[in-house]
Write an enzyme that holds these catalytic residues in place. Structure first.
Site, mmCIF file in Angstrom:
data_model
loop_
_atom_site.group_PDB
_atom_site.id
_atom_site.type_symbol
_atom_site.label_atom_id
_atom_site.label_comp_id
_atom_site.label_asym_id
_atom_site.label_seq_id
_atom_site.Cartn_x
_atom_site.Cartn_y
_atom_site.Cartn_z
ATOM 1 N N ALA A 179 -4.736 4.153 -8.783
ATOM 2 C CA ALA A 179 -3.988 5.407 -8.752
ATOM 3 C C ALA A 179 -4.489 6.328 -7.649
ATOM 4 C CB ALA A 179 -4.109 6.108 -10.104
ATOM 5 N N ASN A 180 -5.509 5.888 -6.920
ATOM 6 C CA ASN A 180 -6.176 6.758 -5.948
ATOM 7 C C ASN A 180 -5.581 6.531 -4.562
ATOM 8 O OD1 ASN A 180 -8.104 7.662 -7.985
ATOM 9 N ND2 ASN A 180 -8.724 5.531 -7.939
ATOM 10 N N THR A 181 -4.530 7.256 -4.295
ATOM 11 C CA THR A 181 -3.677 7.071 -3.129
ATOM 12 C C THR A 181 -3.337 8.460 -2.603
ATOM 13 O OG1 THR A 181 -2.778 5.203 -4.367
ATOM 14 C CG2 THR A 181 -1.582 5.835 -2.400
ATOM 15 N N THR A 182 -2.630 8.535 -1.495
ATOM 16 C CA THR A 182 -2.129 9.834 -1.050
ATOM 17 C C THR A 182 -0.684 9.681 -0.605
ATOM 18 O OG1 THR A 182 -2.754 11.831 0.184
ATOM 19 C CG2 THR A 182 -2.727 9.740 1.402
ATOM 20 N N GLN A 188 0.183 6.107 1.336
ATOM 21 C CA GLN A 188 -0.856 5.349 2.029
ATOM 22 C C GLN A 188 -2.136 5.375 1.186
ATOM 23 O OE1 GLN A 188 -0.179 3.918 5.103
ATOM 24 N NE2 GLN A 188 1.895 4.772 5.130
#
Length: 563
Positions: A365-368, A384
């Protein structure tokens, strides 16, 4: 339209304020990245220039989420109306084998785990990156500014430093045990053995030098060049199968998006290997047979239907999330109205059900995400990532580069659709979407959140189109998620709704948030409204005003009579 609150089973008040402008709009998950995008448009650049500037800046100010040694997808709508999906997702190295990891279990929840976390942490978890090449190709093909110009804000912030936000500080503290195992990460984020605190001033001199080298030499510096050799030498020394030839051989893919409709709105999203475009459209097709406007936002009846649609999509996800170069993906069937009509009768409005087999990846879940538009009609919505928080949780010595851990997304068990194969692209829940009305832009939206991303975009469309919320309300509204056996329900829904869903048979788990910080732009003629939600450091920035009227000067000198 009647105010949605009059029909709702849940009401709420947004925490953030939207921004409206006509000269351009940038919505990213950090104020300095939004400012970098606005700076490019103020200098005469377009939305693609602004997007690339924002993404490079996010590698500095959101280092736990994104880096140029990662992967992602961009939906790009050009001023002439053309829409393409630029796929820069990571691939497995050529020397990778289906059995290179040793799984510790054949059942969930540990199905994807391997001995020593070899597919999750360290050099052996790093896949061949696509982000840098994709960003530079987007700039070359669709932008107007040189690479050095769009990279300048990122270089500036890396060299001069920036304030650590509470969000970044929390991520550092959460991953501190792993960060402590790498000298470079420990020196940067755990000075004196303690995680950086909110408000600390963080500089990245090595990374600033790396960015300057890329600005000078371009992506070839990594994809087969000297910097690529430096990276590969360290990775191989620490257990990776990656070779310089993998970097030199990497290619992006420009794909045709998937398209569907809902209540008169055309939806355009990324195709496989992304699952989001397919399954958002699939779930909306299922909902067209119900009157969600009447049942109201956040009611037990509406949320029950949403959860059941999410389970049906999860049951189909295995067929639609593999690399189409390796697996025949039935896209046309999954997004068809006929398939929605075929599966809709399976939904029982009185009780929760199971809908067959499912498989999920360990997509993090650690995206931007960035959503950016200019006054010319160019729009980019792009997600990304380096996958997990701080990617592989190593730093390439002397460079400041934090590589991805995308190998964690492959099934470590051989013989399945998502199993590891040489050169295979990873799969993703990316759901960067563009909505059109009568062919004109209506909205652009996206967010981080792994396999929860499609559920959040699905609910955003319902909030905007079905319930008639404002843009700010639509991005901040409470969310739910399920992939089958569980039902994550944000605490923003009242306890009575939680209890009613439980009574219908949904195994409710109360959670603080589902997925990450959404960013969206709403288009109303020349006017653009940008909104970001409370789930990240998102800030919209718009450009108003403009240059002087043609023919205007400050104060002309008086004309002198000729003699």
């Amino acid at each position: 339209m009647t105010d949605w609150r009059q029909r709702a089973g849940t009401t709420f008040t947004p925490e953030k304020a939207p921004v409206t402008a006509e000269g351009g709009m940038a919505v990213t998950n950090h104020p300095l990245a939004s400012a970098a995008a606005a700076e490019m448009m103020a200098a005469g650049g377009n939305a693609i220039d602004a997007t690339v500037a924002a993404l490079f800046t996010l590698t500095v100010v959101e280092p736990m989420m994104v880096g140029f040694f990662g992967g992602g997808v961009a939906m790009i709508r050009l001023a002439d109306g053309t829409i393409v999906a630029l796929d820069g997702l990571s691939t497995a190295p050529a020397a990778a084998t289906p059995d290179m990891y040793r799984p510790i279990a054949d059942t969930w929840p540990d199905y994807m785990q391997t001995e020593g976390r070899a597919n999750q942490v360290g050099a052996s978890s790093v896949a061949v990156p696509g982000t840098l090449k994709a960003w530079c190709e987007a700039l070359e093909h669709y932008g107007t500014m040189p690479l050095e110009a769009v990279m300048e804000p990122a270089i500036r912030h890396a060299a001069r430093g920036f304030r650590v936000t509470h969000y970044l500080a929390s991520c550092i503290a959460e991953t501190a045990p792993d960060l402590a195992n790498d000298p470079g990460l420990a020196a940067m984020f755990l000075p004196g053995g303690r995680p950086l605190a909110e408000g600390a001033w963080l500089t990245m001199p090595d990374y600033a030098a790396t960015l300057r080298a890329i600005a000078t030499h371009g992506p070839a510096h990594v994809y087969g060049g000297p910097l690529g050799q430096t990276i590969v030498d360290e990775l191989r020394g620490r257990g990776s199968t990656m070779a310089l030839g993998d970097l030199a051989a990497y290619r992006t893919e420009t794909r045709q998006p998937v398209r569907g409709t809902y209540r008169g709105v055309e939806l355009v999203g990324p195709p496989p290997p992304c699952s989001g475009g397919v399954h958002v459209i699939q779930m909306l097709n299922l909902m067209e047979g119900f009157d969600l406007r009447a049942s109201g936002f956040g009611s037990e009846a509406t949320l029950h239907l949403v959860l059941e649609a999410l389970k049906i999509a999860a049951a189909d996800r295995r067929a639609a999330t593999a690399d189409p170069a390796f697996v025949d993906v039935p896209v046309a069937r999954l997004i068809s109205k006929a398939y929605g009509e075929e599966r809709r009768p399976e939904i029982d409005t009185t009780r929760a059900q199971e809908f067959g087999s499912r498989i999920l990846s360990n997509e993090s879940a650690n995206t931007t995400h960035v959503t950016i538009a200019d006054k010319l009609g160019n729009i980019v919505t792009s997600t990304q990532t380096i996958n997990s928080l701080f990617g592989a949780r190593i730093m390439i010595a002397g460079t400041g580069i934090i590589p991805n851990n995308y190998m964690y997304l492959f099934d470590p068990h051989p013989g399945h659709a998502l199993s590891l194969l040489p050169g295979k692209r990873i799969t993703s829940g990316i759901s960067a979407m563009i909505g059109l009305k009568d062919g004109a832009p209506y909205f652009a939206v996206g967010l981080p959140g792994a396999h929860r991303i499609p559920s959040a975009v699905f609910q955003f469309v319902l909030n905007l189109v079905e319930h008639g919320m404002s843009l700010q309300e639509a991005v901040e509204a409470p969310r739910v998620f399920t992939h089958g056996p569980d039902a994550e329900v944000e605490r923003g829904f009242p306890a009575t709704v939680h209890a009613a869903l439980l009574a219908k048979g949904h195994p409710v788990t109360a959670t603080d948030h589902v997925a990450g910080g959404m960013g969206a732009i709403l288009f109303e003629g020349a006017r653009m409204t940008g909104a970001s939600c409370w789930r990240a450091d998102g800030v919209p920035m718009g450009l108003g005003g403009g240059l002087a009227r043609k023919g205007t000067s400050f104060w002309p000198d008086p004309r002198r009579a000729r003699t």
